[in-house]
Design a protein around this motif. Structure first.
Motif, PDB file in Angstrom:
ATOM      1  N   GLY A  43      -5.311   4.198 -10.987  1.00  0.00           N
ATOM      2  CA  GLY A  43      -5.572   3.601  -9.681  1.00  0.00           C
ATOM      3  C   GLY A  43      -4.868   2.272  -9.460  1.00  0.00           C
ATOM      4  N   LYS A  44      -4.038   1.847 -10.413  1.00  0.00           N
ATOM      5  CA  LYS A  44      -3.351   0.548 -10.299  1.00  0.00           C
ATOM      6  C   LYS A  44      -2.486   0.481  -9.043  1.00  0.00           C
ATOM      7  N   SER A  45      -1.656   1.494  -8.837  1.00  0.00           N
ATOM      8  CA  SER A  45      -0.742   1.467  -7.693  1.00  0.00           C
ATOM      9  C   SER A  45      -1.502   1.495  -6.376  1.00  0.00           C
ATOM     10  N   THR A  46      -2.561   2.286  -6.318  1.00  0.00           N
ATOM     11  CA  THR A  46      -3.373   2.331  -5.096  1.00  0.00           C
ATOM     12  C   THR A  46      -3.991   0.967  -4.820  1.00  0.00           C
ATOM     13  N   LEU A  47      -4.460   0.309  -5.870  1.00  0.00           N
ATOM     14  CA  LEU A  47      -5.077  -1.005  -5.707  1.00  0.00           C
ATOM     15  C   LEU A  47      -4.078  -2.019  -5.166  1.00  0.00           C
ATOM     16  N   ILE A  48      -2.877  -2.071  -5.735  1.00  0.00           N
ATOM     17  CA  ILE A  48      -1.922  -3.074  -5.250  1.00  0.00           C
ATOM     18  C   ILE A  48      -1.378  -2.706  -3.875  1.00  0.00           C
ATOM     19  N   ASN A  49      -1.363  -1.410  -3.540  1.00  0.00           N
ATOM     20  CA  ASN A  49      -0.967  -1.031  -2.178  1.00  0.00           C
ATOM     21  C   ASN A  49      -1.973  -1.578  -1.158  1.00  0.00           C
ATOM     22  N   ILE A  50      -3.243  -1.565  -1.522  1.00  0.00           N
ATOM     23  CA  ILE A  50      -4.272  -2.127  -0.635  1.00  0.00           C
ATOM     24  C   ILE A  50      -4.145  -3.649  -0.586  1.00  0.00           C
ATOM     25  N   ILE A  51      -4.006  -4.280  -1.746  1.00  0.00           N
ATOM     26  CA  ILE A  51      -3.892  -5.745  -1.774  1.00  0.00           C
ATOM     27  C   ILE A  51      -2.673  -6.211  -0.984  1.00  0.00           C
ATOM     28  N   GLY A  52      -1.572  -5.449  -1.050  1.00  0.00           N
ATOM     29  CA  GLY A  52      -0.331  -5.840  -0.386  1.00  0.00           C
ATOM     30  C   GLY A  52      -0.185  -5.352   1.037  1.00  0.00           C
ATOM     31  N   PHE A  53      -1.276  -4.880   1.652  1.00  0.00           N
ATOM     32  CA  PHE A  53      -1.290  -4.440   3.056  1.00  0.00           C
ATOM     33  C   PHE A  53      -0.416  -3.212   3.313  1.00  0.00           C
ATOM     34  N   LEU A  54      -0.113  -2.455   2.257  1.00  0.00           N
ATOM     35  CA  LEU A  54       0.629  -1.201   2.432  1.00  0.00           C
ATOM     36  C   LEU A  54      -0.308  -0.059   2.801  1.00  0.00           C
ATOM     37  N   ASP A  55      -1.584  -0.199   2.479  1.00  0.00           N
ATOM     38  CA  ASP A  55      -2.584   0.836   2.736  1.00  0.00           C
ATOM     39  C   ASP A  55      -3.835   0.158   3.286  1.00  0.00           C
ATOM     40  N   THR A  56      -4.163   0.447   4.535  1.00  0.00           N
ATOM     41  CA  THR A  56      -5.374  -0.132   5.142  1.00  0.00           C
ATOM     42  C   THR A  56      -6.440   0.933   5.396  1.00  0.00           C
ATOM     43  N   ALA A  57      -6.199   2.161   4.893  1.00  0.00           N
ATOM     44  CA  ALA A  57      -7.166   3.254   5.088  1.00  0.00           C
ATOM     45  C   ALA A  57      -8.032   3.389   3.845  1.00  0.00           C
ATOM     46  N   PHE A  58      -9.076   2.575   3.782  1.00  0.00           N
ATOM     47  CA  PHE A  58      -9.974   2.596   2.628  1.00  0.00           C
ATOM     48  C   PHE A  58     -11.378   2.285   3.115  1.00  0.00           C
ATOM     49  N   GLU A  59     -12.346   2.561   2.267  1.00  0.00           N
ATOM     50  CA  GLU A  59     -13.730   2.198   2.557  1.00  0.00           C
ATOM     51  C   GLU A  59     -14.056   0.880   1.856  1.00  0.00           C
ATOM     52  N   GLY A  60     -14.947   0.106   2.449  1.00  0.00           N
ATOM     53  CA  GLY A  60     -15.283  -1.195   1.900  1.00  0.00           C
ATOM     54  C   GLY A  60     -14.617  -2.304   2.689  1.00  0.00           C
ATOM     55  N   LYS A  61     -14.625  -3.497   2.120  1.00  0.00           N
ATOM     56  CA  LYS A  61     -14.077  -4.651   2.824  1.00  0.00           C
ATOM     57  C   LYS A  61     -13.023  -5.354   1.979  1.00  0.00           C
ATOM     58  N   TYR A  62     -11.966  -5.820   2.641  1.00  0.00           N
ATOM     59  CA  TYR A  62     -10.934  -6.642   2.010  1.00  0.00           C
ATOM     60  C   TYR A  62     -10.686  -7.813   2.939  1.00  0.00           C
ATOM     61  N   PHE A  63     -11.037  -8.989   2.462  1.00  0.00           N
ATOM     62  CA  PHE A  63     -10.792 -10.207   3.226  1.00  0.00           C
ATOM     63  C   PHE A  63      -9.615 -10.951   2.606  1.00  0.00           C
ATOM     64  N   PHE A  64      -8.602 -11.213   3.417  1.00  0.00           N
ATOM     65  CA  PHE A  64      -7.474 -12.033   2.989  1.00  0.00           C
ATOM     66  C   PHE A  64      -7.536 -13.325   3.789  1.00  0.00           C
ATOM     67  N   GLN A  65      -7.782 -14.413   3.095  1.00  0.00           N
ATOM     68  CA  GLN A  65      -7.965 -15.706   3.759  1.00  0.00           C
ATOM     69  C   GLN A  65      -8.933 -15.564   4.934  1.00  0.00           C
ATOM     70  N   ASP A  66     -10.033 -14.882   4.656  1.00  0.00           N
ATOM     71  CA  ASP A  66     -11.154 -14.705   5.590  1.00  0.00           C
ATOM     72  C   ASP A  66     -10.854 -13.748   6.748  1.00  0.00           C
ATOM     73  N   GLU A  67      -9.698 -13.100   6.748  1.00  0.00           N
ATOM     74  CA  GLU A  67      -9.424 -12.061   7.745  1.00  0.00           C
ATOM     75  C   GLU A  67      -9.759 -10.700   7.154  1.00  0.00           C
ATOM     76  N   ASN A  68     -10.403  -9.833   7.951  1.00  0.00           N
ATOM     77  CA  ASN A  68     -10.785  -8.505   7.491  1.00  0.00           C
ATOM     78  C   ASN A  68      -9.599  -7.554   7.627  1.00  0.00           C
ATOM     79  N   VAL A  69      -9.017  -7.189   6.503  1.00  0.00           N
ATOM     80  CA  VAL A  69      -7.813  -6.352   6.501  1.00  0.00           C
ATOM     81  C   VAL A  69      -8.095  -4.967   7.068  1.00  0.00           C
TER      82      VAL A  69
END
Length: 229
Positions: A43-69
């Protein structure tokens, strides 16, 4: 800076769905040097794709500098990638019919900058990675280590908030790998935030924090003792 809360990612639906990430909770502060380790398929590649804004289709929350990705549309995600993330890949991903200057120019041109406006900045970037005077060379005339240095200069072009380095030493011999790690450590000393995926424990141990993933779950998240700076 980066805050993932109960992030899950699946491919497919119903009985055939493949659950790639399972309830990921992860916080990364500005200025950290983090290594992410795990076997293929973890799941490493999937995780960094989410962190790097390459994938925004996920469940849960990702806040980058308080913005909800999760609220980003494709245009906003693309803009965030260009402005805030620098990517460094195992295979360098250089365009081989463009010279070094033109390769580093690519992310700047996306922001509307003309060649004449950024010539000085590109020269400074190439100097910072030890490639002064090599602007007109083509990638095929460079060693693997030099090509990775070009890729790092390109990743830094827009002064990103963080770098994602995906197996940055995977295609390099041990001596060249050590040189590239010294460059990453120098960037970190200057305040850079680096998220590095690697299979190599020796490389990971040169970070400040090591996160291990197995079967889509974080199984350990530890500070690296006696990290080589």
């Amino acid at each position: 800076m980066i805050d993932l809360q109960h992030v899950n990612k699946s491919y497919g639906q119903g009985a055939t769905a493949f659950h790639v990430l399972k309830d990921i909770n992860l916080h990364i502060d500005q200025g950290e040097f983090v290594a992410i380790m795990g076997p293929s398929g973890s799941g490493k590649s999937t995780l960094i794709n989410i962190i790097g804004f390459l994938d925004t289709a996920f469940e849960g929350k990702y806040f980058f500098q308080d913005e909800n990705v999760a609220d980003f549309n494709a245009t906003k995600a693309s803009r965030m990638r260009n402005r805030h993330v620098g990517f460094v890949f195992q295979n360098f991903s250089l365009i081989h019919n463009l010279n070094i200057f033109e390769n580093v120019l690519i992310p700047l041109s996306y922001g509307g900058h003309r060649r004449s406006e950024v010539r000085g900045k590109i020269s400074e970037l190439l100097e910072s990675v030890g490639l002064t005077g090599m602007e007109n060379k083509l990638p095929r005339n460079l060693s693997g280590g030099q090509q990775q240095r070009v890729a790092i200069a390109r990743a830094l072009a827009n002064s990103p908030q963080f770098l994602i380095a995906d197996e940055p030493t995977g295609a390099l011999d041990s001596h060249t790998s050590a040189d590239i790690m010294q460059l990453f450590k120098e960037l970190h000393r200057k305040g850079g935030t680096i998220i590095m995926v690697t299979h190599d424990e020796h490389v990971a141990e040169q970070s400040d924090r090591m996160i291990k993933i197995l079967d889509g779950q974080i199984i350990s998240d530890t500070e690296v003792a006696h990290a080589t700076k």
